[in-house]
Design an enzyme around this catalytic site. Structure first.
Site, short mmCIF file in Angstrom:
data_model
loop_
_atom_site.label_atom_id
_atom_site.label_comp_id
_atom_site.label_asym_id
_atom_site.label_seq_id
_atom_site.Cartn_x
_atom_site.Cartn_y
_atom_site.Cartn_z
N TRP A 21 0.86 -1.20 0.00
CA TRP A 21 0.00 0.00 0.00
C TRP A 21 0.89 1.24 0.00
CZ3 TRP A 21 -4.40 1.09 4.15
CH2 TRP A 21 -5.21 2.14 3.69
N ASP A 52 1.40 -8.54 -1.96
CA ASP A 52 0.01 -8.07 -2.02
C ASP A 52 -0.02 -6.63 -2.52
OD1 ASP A 52 -2.92 -8.48 -1.06
OD2 ASP A 52 -2.34 -6.54 -0.21
N TYR A 57 -4.03 1.40 -4.91
CA TYR A 57 -2.87 1.94 -4.19
C TYR A 57 -2.08 2.85 -5.14
CZ TYR A 57 -3.78 -1.92 -0.88
OH TYR A 57 -4.35 -2.80 0.01
N GLN A 173 -8.89 -12.11 3.34
CA GLN A 173 -7.93 -11.14 3.89
C GLN A 173 -8.66 -10.22 4.85
OE1 GLN A 173 -5.19 -7.50 2.26
NE2 GLN A 173 -5.19 -9.28 0.93
N LYS A 212 7.94 2.58 17.28
CA LYS A 212 8.88 3.66 16.94
C LYS A 212 8.37 5.05 17.29
CE LYS A 212 7.54 3.68 12.06
NZ LYS A 212 8.02 3.41 10.71
N ARG A 276 8.42 -0.17 3.30
CA ARG A 276 8.75 0.84 2.30
C ARG A 276 10.20 0.75 1.84
NH1 ARG A 276 7.61 5.94 2.79
NH2 ARG A 276 6.01 5.99 4.39
N GLN A 280 13.32 -2.36 6.47
CA GLN A 280 12.15 -2.80 7.25
C GLN A 280 11.92 -4.30 7.06
OE1 GLN A 280 8.91 -0.10 6.13
NE2 GLN A 280 9.59 1.41 7.63
N1 LIG Z 1 -7.49 -5.66 2.04
C1 LIG Z 1 -7.45 -4.45 2.55
O1 LIG Z 1 -8.46 -3.74 2.65
C2 LIG Z 1 -6.14 -3.93 3.05
C3 LIG Z 1 -6.12 -2.84 3.93
C4 LIG Z 1 -4.90 -2.41 4.41
C5 LIG Z 1 -3.74 -3.03 4.00
N2 LIG Z 1 -3.78 -4.08 3.12
C6 LIG Z 1 -2.54 -4.76 2.66
O2 LIG Z 1 -1.82 -5.20 3.78
C7 LIG Z 1 -0.53 -4.59 3.79
C8 LIG Z 1 -0.07 -4.37 5.23
O3 LIG Z 1 -0.91 -3.43 5.87
P1 LIG Z 1 -0.46 -1.92 6.05
O4 LIG Z 1 0.70 -1.64 5.18
O5 LIG Z 1 -1.68 -1.09 5.90
O6 LIG Z 1 -0.08 -1.84 7.58
P2 LIG Z 1 1.06 -2.54 8.46
O7 LIG Z 1 1.69 -3.67 7.78
O8 LIG Z 1 0.47 -2.75 9.79
O9 LIG Z 1 2.10 -1.33 8.61
C9 LIG Z 1 2.96 -1.02 7.58
C10 LIG Z 1 3.85 0.14 7.97
O10 LIG Z 1 4.60 -0.18 9.14
C11 LIG Z 1 5.84 0.47 9.08
N3 LIG Z 1 6.88 -0.56 9.29
C12 LIG Z 1 7.01 -1.76 8.69
N4 LIG Z 1 8.08 -2.42 9.16
C13 LIG Z 1 8.65 -1.63 10.07
C14 LIG Z 1 9.77 -1.77 10.91
N5 LIG Z 1 10.53 -2.85 10.90
N6 LIG Z 1 10.07 -0.75 11.75
C15 LIG Z 1 9.31 0.36 11.78
N7 LIG Z 1 8.21 0.55 11.01
C16 LIG Z 1 7.89 -0.43 10.17
C17 LIG Z 1 5.94 1.17 7.74
O11 LIG Z 1 5.45 2.49 7.88
P3 LIG Z 1 6.29 3.83 7.71
O12 LIG Z 1 7.64 3.50 7.20
O13 LIG Z 1 5.50 4.64 6.80
O14 LIG Z 1 6.31 4.37 9.09
C18 LIG Z 1 4.90 0.44 6.92
O15 LIG Z 1 4.38 1.19 5.87
C19 LIG Z 1 -0.71 -3.32 2.92
O16 LIG Z 1 0.52 -2.83 2.46
C20 LIG Z 1 -1.61 -3.86 1.85
O17 LIG Z 1 -0.87 -4.64 0.92
C21 LIG Z 1 -4.97 -4.54 2.66
#
Ligand SMILES: NC(=O)c1ccc[n+]([C@@H]2O[C@H](COP(=O)([O-])OP(=O)(O)OC[C@H]3O[C@@H](n4cnc5c(N)ncnc54)[C@H](OP(=O)(O)O)[C@@H]3O)[C@@H](O)[C@H]2O)c1
Length: 305
Positions: A21, A52, A57, A173, A212, A276, A280
């Site tokens: 995303w 994914d 996005y 999902q 963080k 990103r 990470q």
């Molecule tokens: N089906 C749906 O409706 C739906 C909805 C939401 C998401 N998704 C999918 O699920 C994926 C995961 O969810 P999400 O990206 O929304 O949320 P998430 O995985 O809970 O959080 C992702 C964010 O966490 C931070 N991060 C990741 N690893 C890290 C680390 N080691 N240390 C510090 N920060 C870290 C980064 O943010 P920063 O670097 O920006 O701080 C990253 O963008 C999405 O990318 C998408 O593919 C699907």
């Protein structure tokens, strides 16, 4: 890397999937192209085999960057993308009608530069389109070879049950984290009993469970985290911080604790983690080197926001 199969399919998914995303950039505080592409390459090098994405996005930017990054490596990766969530100007709407899905799929194939999608997911339910129509179209697409399997996303138990009665749903999902436990009520037991794969998202609660942040974030109004992951603000932020502090004795980085908790729950196939950049990913996959004990799982299970 560790993998899990989805029964009755030939899909064997890494227990951590790459979420993209953030590659869309516009709803997530911006993201430069190179670190995103490097993130995909690093993920594949580490054995992550599922990515994914979704056409919404960044209006195709995420799919396009994924496509660029996997060029020449199509056989190493399972691509999961989605349909049914569209935009017109600033308006977001649902459309799972057969004609719209056909159009979206062709666009996604083009964005990604591939001939087929491994897992095609209905992004959100569309109350205006009869479910039968959507599923019939997905079956036709499977027969045509443009998709290998299809699944759903953000379907509640009753809709998932209805869909599964009509045809084989490969995966489901949904948002699932230490802070967001709704899937446990009925979806997870049902998917487990019916051999439906589960991909979780938001298991880092948009990043806040990495620990963080020491204070609430001032995010732009357009940033998806302000409405999708509400934990960034006010009182609730303080409560999240308290929860993280209560996990200190586990003596592992919070991001790894949060991912392992989701990964170790019964019925979860793969935890999609948004990253990103390569750093990470490398940091997150360290969680595969250890497991939460039963006592630690129990401690976290008792946690409530
Ligand atoms: N089906 C749906 O409706 C739906 C909805 C939401 C998401 N998704 C999918 O699920 C994926 C995961 O969810 P999400 O990206 O929304 O949320 P998430 O995985 O809970 O959080 C992702 C964010 O966490 C931070 N991060 C990741 N690893 C890290 C680390 N080691 N240390 C510090 N920060 C870290 C980064 O943010 P920063 O670097 O920006 O701080 C990253 O963008 C999405 O990318 C998408 O593919 C699907």
């Amino acid at each position: 890397m560790k993998y899990r199969e989805i029964k009755n399919t030939d899909l064997k998914l890494s227990q951590i999937a790459l979420g993209t995303w953030v590659f869309g950039s516009d709803m997530w505080g911006g993201s430069a192209e190179k670190p995103c592409i490097d993130a995909v390459k690093t993920a594949l090098d580490c054995g992550i085999n599922i990515i994914d994405t979704a056409p919404i996005y960044g209006k195709g930017r995420s799919e396009t960057l994924v496509g660029k990054a996997i060029k020449g490596m199509r056989d190493k990766v399972l691509i999961a993308t989605k349909c049914g969530l569209l935009t017109e100007g600033k308006q977001v709407f649902h459309n799972l009608s057969p004609a719209s899905i056909r159009k979206e799929l062709d666009k996604s194939l083009k964005n990604l530069g591939v001939e087929y999608i491994d897992l095609y997911q209905c992004h959100w339910p569309d109350p205006e389109t009869p479910l039968e129509d959507t599923l019939s179209e997905l079956i036709k697409m499977k027969e045509s070879g443009k998709i290998r399997y299809f699944g759903v996303s953000n379907f509640d138990y009753s809709l998932l049950y209805k869909a599964q009665r009509m045809t084989d749903i490969t995966s489901c999902q949904g948002q699932y984290s230490i802070l967001e436990r709704g899937l446990e009520n009925d979806v997870l037991p049902y998917t487990f009993d019916n051999d439906i794969g589960v991909l979780t998202y938001g298991s880092l609660a948009g990043g806040i469970l990495s620990g963080k942040y020491t204070e609430p974030q001032k995010l732009a109004k357009s940033d998806a985290r302000t409405y999708f992951y509400k934990y960034y603000q006010g009182e609730i932020f303080k409560r999240v911080t308290d929860i993280l502090t209560s996990l200190k004795d586990i003596n592992k980085p919070y991001n790894q604790i949060a991912i392992n908790w989701a990964r170790q729950r019964r019925g979860v196939t793969s935890v999609i983690v948004g990253c990103r950049n390569p750093e990470q990913i490398l940091n997150n996959i360290k969680c595969l080197e250890w497991e939460l004990t039963l006592d630690q799982l129990e401690l976290i299970n008792k946690t409530r926001l």
